[in-house]
Design an enzyme around this catalytic site. Structure first.
Site, mmCIF file in Angstrom:
data_model
loop_
_atom_site.group_PDB
_atom_site.id
_atom_site.type_symbol
_atom_site.label_atom_id
_atom_site.label_comp_id
_atom_site.label_asym_id
_atom_site.label_seq_id
_atom_site.Cartn_x
_atom_site.Cartn_y
_atom_site.Cartn_z
ATOM 1 N N GLU A 23 0.817 -1.210 0.000
ATOM 2 C CA GLU A 23 0.000 0.000 0.000
ATOM 3 C C GLU A 23 0.852 1.261 0.000
ATOM 4 O O GLU A 23 0.480 2.266 -0.581
ATOM 5 C CB GLU A 23 -0.936 0.015 1.216
ATOM 6 C CG GLU A 23 -2.031 -1.023 1.170
ATOM 7 C CD GLU A 23 -3.081 -0.765 0.107
ATOM 8 O OE1 GLU A 23 -3.206 0.380 -0.397
ATOM 9 O OE2 GLU A 23 -3.791 -1.727 -0.239
ATOM 10 N N ASP A 32 -6.761 8.583 -4.792
ATOM 11 C CA ASP A 32 -6.132 7.382 -5.346
ATOM 12 C C ASP A 32 -6.353 7.314 -6.853
ATOM 13 O O ASP A 32 -6.899 8.240 -7.455
ATOM 14 C CB ASP A 32 -6.621 6.120 -4.619
ATOM 15 C CG ASP A 32 -8.051 5.739 -4.948
ATOM 16 O OD1 ASP A 32 -8.703 6.403 -5.793
ATOM 17 O OD2 ASP A 32 -8.543 4.758 -4.354
#
Length: 153
Positions: A23, A32
């Site tokens: 991540e 994102d």
């Protein structure tokens, strides 16, 4: 009654290191790849652009979120404790990345319930798209999860 988890001790440390490594850590919220506000190690729940966190807060948030995802994953599996440890970590990582709903509807979950862990490991590699396109980072992550998953067999 306490919530059942396997994410304690060495197994907990393994899943935090594995997922955290994929991540990445961002202390300030950002959008994102599909435009969702995200912070820390991929957290999206209640995140607003401009949110700031310390590494200690992010580490605690990751473990808590992994345990929530694990709990959701366990609810839709017939025998979650029968899954080998490293395979289990790979499926928690997948669930954290794609969400509990997607995992519970997946062929990987169906194969796990049928006792076909190897087939479930293979099916988990199919989740390589975001925003309708194949993402190289997801291809690499699924490959690493697949390798870890097979180590459990």
């Amino acid at each position: 009654m306490a919530r059942k988890t396997r994410l304690v001790g060495t197994l907990g440390a393994l899943v935090v290191a594995f997922v955290g490594g994929w991540e990445g850590l961002r202390l300030v919220a950002y959008k994102d790849i599909v435009g969702v506000p995200t912070v820390c190690y991929g957290e999206t729940l209640g995140v607003k652009l401009g949110d700031n966190h310390t590494k200690v807060e992010c580490d605690a948030m990751l473990l808590s979120s992994l345990q929530r995802h694990e709990a959701g994953m366990r609810k839709c599996l017939k025998a979650p404790d029968a899954i080998p440890e490293k395979s289990y970590v790979a499926f928690v990582s997948l669930t954290y990345n794609i969400g509990v709903g997607a995992f519970c509807k997946s062929t990987a979950r169906k194969r796990l319930d049928a006792g076909d862990v190897r087939g479930a490991c293979d099916a988990a590699t199919w989740y390589t798209r975001a925003g309708g396109r194949k993402i190289p980072g997801l291809v690499n992550r699924r490959s690493a999860e697949h390798e870890l998953c097979l180590q459990g067999l």
